[in-house]
Write an enzyme that holds these catalytic residues in place. Sequence first.
Site, PDB file in Angstrom:
ATOM      1  CG  ASN A 299      -5.028  -4.218  -6.235  1.00 55.41           C
ATOM      2  OD1 ASN A 299      -4.866  -4.255  -5.025  1.00 55.41           O
ATOM      3  ND2 ASN A 299      -4.047  -3.910  -7.067  1.00 55.41           N
TER       4      ASN A 299
ATOM      5  NE  ARG B  60       1.243   6.738 -10.203  1.00 52.29           N
ATOM      6  CZ  ARG B  60       2.089   5.720 -10.045  1.00 52.29           C
ATOM      7  NH1 ARG B  60       2.442   4.991 -11.097  1.00 52.29           N
ATOM      8  NH2 ARG B  60       2.576   5.421  -8.858  1.00 52.29           N
TER       9      ARG B  60
ATOM     10  CE  LYS C 268      -2.954   5.012   0.658  1.00 57.69           C
ATOM     11  NZ  LYS C 268      -2.677   3.568   0.715  1.00 57.69           N
TER      12      LYS C 268
ATOM     13  CB  CYS D  63      -2.978  -0.384  -7.518  1.00 62.22           C
ATOM     14  SG  CYS D  63      -1.199  -0.503  -7.227  1.00 62.22           S
TER      15      CYS D  63
ATOM     16  CG  PHE E  81     -10.294  -1.255   1.562  1.00 62.70           C
ATOM     17  CD1 PHE E  81      -9.787  -0.465   0.542  1.00 62.70           C
ATOM     18  CD2 PHE E  81      -9.414  -1.915   2.382  1.00 62.70           C
ATOM     19  CE1 PHE E  81      -8.427  -0.337   0.355  1.00 62.70           C
ATOM     20  CE2 PHE E  81      -8.036  -1.791   2.212  1.00 62.70           C
ATOM     21  CZ  PHE E  81      -7.545  -0.997   1.180  1.00 62.70           C
ATOM     22  CB  ILE E  82     -16.790  -0.332   4.473  1.00 64.36           C
ATOM     23  CG1 ILE E  82     -16.449  -0.209   5.956  1.00 64.36           C
ATOM     24  CG2 ILE E  82     -16.674  -1.773   4.009  1.00 64.36           C
ATOM     25  CD1 ILE E  82     -17.479  -0.885   6.862  1.00 64.36           C
ATOM     26  CE1 TYR E  83     -13.477   4.865   8.268  1.00 72.12           C
ATOM     27  CE2 TYR E  83     -12.533   2.842   7.373  1.00 72.12           C
ATOM     28  CZ  TYR E  83     -12.832   3.649   8.451  1.00 72.12           C
ATOM     29  OH  TYR E  83     -12.494   3.244   9.722  1.00 72.12           O
TER      30      TYR E  83
ATOM     31  CE  LYS F   6      -2.142  -1.045   3.821  1.00 75.95           C
ATOM     32  NZ  LYS F   6      -1.581  -2.379   4.129  1.00 75.95           N
ATOM     33  CD  GLU F   7       1.238   4.713  -4.558  1.00 78.99           C
ATOM     34  OE1 GLU F   7       1.351   5.937  -4.337  1.00 78.99           O
ATOM     35  OE2 GLU F   7       0.909   4.251  -5.665  1.00 78.99           O
TER      36      GLU F   7
END
Length: 440
Positions: free
Chosen positions: A214, A334, A327, A266, A255-257, A157-158
């Site tokens: 992903n 990007r 993020k 990605c 990942f439910i925000y 994860k970046e």
Amino acid sequence: MKVTVVGTGYVGLVTGACLAQMGNQVLCVDVDADKVVRLRAGDLPIHEPDLPAIVQGGLASGRLCFTTDIAEGVIHGDFLFIAVGTPPDADGSANLRHVLAVAGDIGKYLQRPVIVINKSTVPVGTAQKVRTRIALALQERTADIAFDVIANPEFLKEGAAVADFMKPDRIIIGTDNGAAAEQMRTLYAPFNRNHDRFIVMDPPSAELTKYAANVMLATRISLMNELAGLAERMGADIEQVRRGIGADPRIGHAFIYPGCGYGGSCFPKDVRALEYSARQHDFDAPLLAAVEKVNNRQKRLLEQKVVQALGADLTGKTIAVWGLAFKPNTDDMREAPSRVLMEALWRRGARVQAFDPAAMDEARRLYAEPCALQLCLDPYTACENADALVICTEWQQFRSPDFARMRSLLRQPLIVDGRNIYDLATVRAEGFTYHAIGRP
């Protein structure tokens, strides 16, 4: 062990630096001579927490080196990592020209048996293409040298890439060769100590695992954003809904925000690439298309909320934007929602005053031509005489601002929050009109 990493982007640089920190002799190869000069001086071209210290430590110890000479890299390594970009083509497919070019160079300069490890995100079947390209190059030399090709997808994860590499939740090895798998187990042993994270599977399954991960995460985000739109129209608060469903262990909180859409290098690219692969195999995958459609719609939502509050003609208006990176903890812009927003505001005649803790240089690079963008030294300067504040990235320093100072600087107390970082009652008690995602 002697390791070569071809490519010094997020994946290649993190891979090389972390392997060097564990005592390996690592040589990183890149075609960009200016970038190699910077890296040799310990100057990183990307913003990634903890990475500068690891790179500088590797340089000081002599275990981490950089070169533009691919022949030197192939000769050096017993493990040859391919970590180059796979940019999307117009049809959504992943372009493999860089990956296959490296494979050709490996075959051209190979002198002894090696393991070739593909870290790049690639479609199913690429390991075989790499193997074929190396074999053809060897054949042209009439050289008979053994080699293995392994699919070893990355899950970095970046903004947390170093931590993800050092403490991975899984290490996927795609190979049909048991001996090669054991060599990879040895290489990754320092990162696999507390419990066994090592998962061996066939190469096609390993390649699909990366895309599947992903796409699964992107699907959760798009579904939550679709629910947010529904909640807003029904008078419900999606943040309360999120807490309610996240308490279900089958769903969880990751990942439910809801927000203004996903971006980066990605998720958008990989969703499109898997959708393209589905078409190539005559498989109807409507869910993949829907995930991207919802995300594209979500990125336009902030513009719509600004227009709803200020009108369609924004000539003479100034909009403050907090957050430019896609993020927090990265400078990567990007496919960032901020870009969709700013370009839409400019088309409507508005000026933008923006601040980001890490992505200012990247914004200058992307918008080098004169445009209605002013980059500010701090978030409060961005608010001066602005008609609204729009939050695009949930950086920590934005979470507890001086609301009274913000209100005194803005022409009108209007916040459009694309990440739902504020409490509804608090921000309204401070005298702001507050537009968020999926909230009444």
